[in-house]
Design a protein around this motif. Structure first.
Motif, PDB file in Angstrom:
ATOM      1  N   LEU A  20     -36.226  44.513   4.173  1.00 11.23           N
ATOM      2  CA  LEU A  20     -37.466  43.746   4.119  1.00 11.23           C
ATOM      3  C   LEU A  20     -38.496  44.447   4.988  1.00 11.23           C
ATOM      4  O   LEU A  20     -38.200  44.833   6.123  1.00 11.23           O
ATOM      5  N   PHE A  21     -39.675  44.635   4.424  1.00 10.48           N
ATOM      6  CA  PHE A  21     -40.827  45.093   5.207  1.00 10.48           C
ATOM      7  C   PHE A  21     -41.599  43.831   5.559  1.00 10.48           C
ATOM      8  O   PHE A  21     -42.131  43.154   4.685  1.00 10.48           O
ATOM      9  N   THR A  22     -41.647  43.484   6.871  1.00  9.15           N
ATOM     10  CA  THR A  22     -42.173  42.192   7.295  1.00  9.15           C
ATOM     11  C   THR A  22     -43.701  42.125   7.334  1.00  9.15           C
ATOM     12  O   THR A  22     -44.276  41.056   7.200  1.00  9.15           O
ATOM     13  N   ASN A  23     -44.349  43.246   7.567  1.00  8.53           N
ATOM     14  CA  ASN A  23     -45.804  43.317   7.674  1.00  8.53           C
ATOM     15  C   ASN A  23     -46.345  42.428   8.804  1.00  8.53           C
ATOM     16  O   ASN A  23     -47.388  41.804   8.668  1.00  8.53           O
ATOM     17  N   THR A  24     -45.612  42.380   9.923  1.00  4.08           N
ATOM     18  CA  THR A  24     -46.048  41.559  11.056  1.00  4.08           C
ATOM     19  C   THR A  24     -46.362  42.382  12.306  1.00  4.08           C
ATOM     20  O   THR A  24     -46.912  41.852  13.263  1.00  4.08           O
ATOM     21  N   LYS A  25     -45.995  43.657  12.288  1.00  5.29           N
ATOM     22  CA  LYS A  25     -46.194  44.503  13.474  1.00  5.29           C
ATOM     23  C   LYS A  25     -47.188  45.614  13.170  1.00  5.29           C
ATOM     24  O   LYS A  25     -47.375  46.012  12.027  1.00  5.29           O
ATOM     25  N   SER A  58     -44.520  36.794   1.339  1.00  6.06           N
ATOM     26  CA  SER A  58     -45.923  36.745   1.751  1.00  6.06           C
ATOM     27  C   SER A  58     -46.632  38.005   1.280  1.00  6.06           C
ATOM     28  O   SER A  58     -46.017  39.072   1.161  1.00  6.06           O
ATOM     29  N   MET A  59     -47.916  37.880   1.023  1.00  2.00           N
ATOM     30  CA  MET A  59     -48.720  39.030   0.615  1.00  2.00           C
ATOM     31  C   MET A  59     -48.564  40.128   1.676  1.00  2.00           C
ATOM     32  O   MET A  59     -48.648  39.873   2.870  1.00  2.00           O
ATOM     33  N   GLY A  60     -48.302  41.348   1.229  1.00  2.00           N
ATOM     34  CA  GLY A  60     -48.138  42.484   2.136  1.00  2.00           C
ATOM     35  C   GLY A  60     -46.693  42.788   2.486  1.00  2.00           C
ATOM     36  O   GLY A  60     -46.406  43.801   3.117  1.00  2.00           O
ATOM     37  N   GLN A  61     -45.766  41.913   2.078  1.00  2.00           N
ATOM     38  CA  GLN A  61     -44.357  42.180   2.349  1.00  2.00           C
ATOM     39  C   GLN A  61     -43.734  42.968   1.194  1.00  2.00           C
ATOM     40  O   GLN A  61     -44.256  42.964   0.078  1.00  2.00           O
ATOM     41  N   PHE A  94     -46.353  36.589 -11.306  1.00  2.00           N
ATOM     42  CA  PHE A  94     -45.116  36.565 -10.544  1.00  2.00           C
ATOM     43  C   PHE A  94     -43.860  36.503 -11.402  1.00  2.00           C
ATOM     44  O   PHE A  94     -42.862  37.118 -11.073  1.00  2.00           O
ATOM     45  N   LYS A  95     -43.878  35.767 -12.493  1.00  2.00           N
ATOM     46  CA  LYS A  95     -42.673  35.683 -13.332  1.00  2.00           C
ATOM     47  C   LYS A  95     -42.317  37.076 -13.854  1.00  2.00           C
ATOM     48  O   LYS A  95     -41.163  37.481 -13.812  1.00  2.00           O
ATOM     49  N   THR A  96     -43.305  37.810 -14.301  1.00  2.00           N
ATOM     50  CA  THR A  96     -43.067  39.170 -14.778  1.00  2.00           C
ATOM     51  C   THR A  96     -42.571  40.049 -13.637  1.00  2.00           C
ATOM     52  O   THR A  96     -41.619  40.813 -13.795  1.00  2.00           O
ATOM     53  N   ARG A 127     -48.515  42.598  -3.431  1.00  2.00           N
ATOM     54  CA  ARG A 127     -49.926  42.769  -3.105  1.00  2.00           C
ATOM     55  C   ARG A 127     -50.755  42.049  -4.163  1.00  2.00           C
ATOM     56  O   ARG A 127     -50.214  41.522  -5.128  1.00  2.00           O
ATOM     57  N   GLN A 128     -52.089  42.088  -4.031  1.00  2.00           N
ATOM     58  CA  GLN A 128     -52.960  41.573  -5.082  1.00  2.00           C
ATOM     59  C   GLN A 128     -52.646  42.313  -6.376  1.00  2.00           C
ATOM     60  O   GLN A 128     -52.584  41.716  -7.437  1.00  2.00           O
ATOM     61  N   LYS A 129     -52.446  43.619  -6.272  1.00  2.00           N
ATOM     62  CA  LYS A 129     -51.959  44.432  -7.389  1.00  2.00           C
ATOM     63  C   LYS A 129     -50.581  44.939  -6.980  1.00  2.00           C
ATOM     64  O   LYS A 129     -50.455  45.983  -6.363  1.00  2.00           O
ATOM     65  N   SER A 130     -49.564  44.159  -7.318  1.00  2.00           N
ATOM     66  CA  SER A 130     -48.196  44.487  -6.905  1.00  2.00           C
ATOM     67  C   SER A 130     -47.667  45.674  -7.682  1.00  2.00           C
ATOM     68  O   SER A 130     -48.209  46.054  -8.720  1.00  2.00           O
TER      69      SER A 130
END
Length: 176
Positions: A20-25, A58-61, A94-96, A127-130
């Motif tokens: 997992l990339f947490t995107n919190t640090k 979460s967005m960014g993870q 998201f389903k896709t 992301r917004q564009k995953s």
């Protein structure tokens, strides 16, 4: 002593780590957490049913599933001469995203490629564009890389183009 059939597990060819990339640090690699490893079909499905879907992150993870011993970083020895087939999702469907992630992971951990030895892992970036990427070793092996791309195109059934990028460049090397 015989083991009852219901207690047998189906081993995978490789052991895989779930990241997992947490995107919190602030420091990129401090966000990368190896959550667990698995080496059987049953252990993967147990994890799958207890982990959040990519759409629930979460967005960014990011999630990454890589062969054990390979860190999901471009700088890792197995990745630095490689690249990735990438599927972009222009809209957040998201389903896709969840379905393509599952199918891509199953193709990778099930060793369903002629050149499965080249597969390092699979990443989903929320992301917004995953995007979903399948990372390969030896990006200069064009025949093997194209075989992997054709298999992805055939089995994933996504309308989006697949693009292959070497980790050392932002220009796509191949498009399907």
């Amino acid at each position: 002593m015989l083991i009852p059939a219901e207690n047998l597990k189906h081993p995978l060819l490789n052991e895989w780590s779930f990241w997992l990339f947490t995107n919190t640090k602030k420091v990129w690699d401090e966000n990368l957490v190896e959550l667990t490893s698995f080496n059987t079909v049953e252990d993967y499905w147990c994890l799958y049913h207890h982990m959040k879907l990519p759409s629930e992150l979460s967005m960014g993870q990011d999630y990454a599933i890589f062969k054990k011993g390979i860190t999901p970083m471009w700088e890792h020895e197995r990745n630095k001469r490689g690249g990735r087939w990438q599927i972009m999702f222009n809209e957040l469907k998201f389903k896709t995203l969840d379905n393509v992630w599952l199918d891509t992971v199953l193709l990778a951990i099930g060793e369903n490629f002629l050149n499965s030895d080249l597969i390092c892992g699979v990443v989903v970036n929320v992301r917004q564009k995953s995007k979903i990427s399948i990372w390969t070793d030896r990006g200069n092996d064009s025949k093997a890389v194209m075989d992997i791309g054709r298999k992805l195109r055939k089995h994933l059934n996504v309308p989006n183009k697949l693009r292959y990028y070497l980790h050392t460049t932002s220009n796509s090397l191949y498009i399907m």
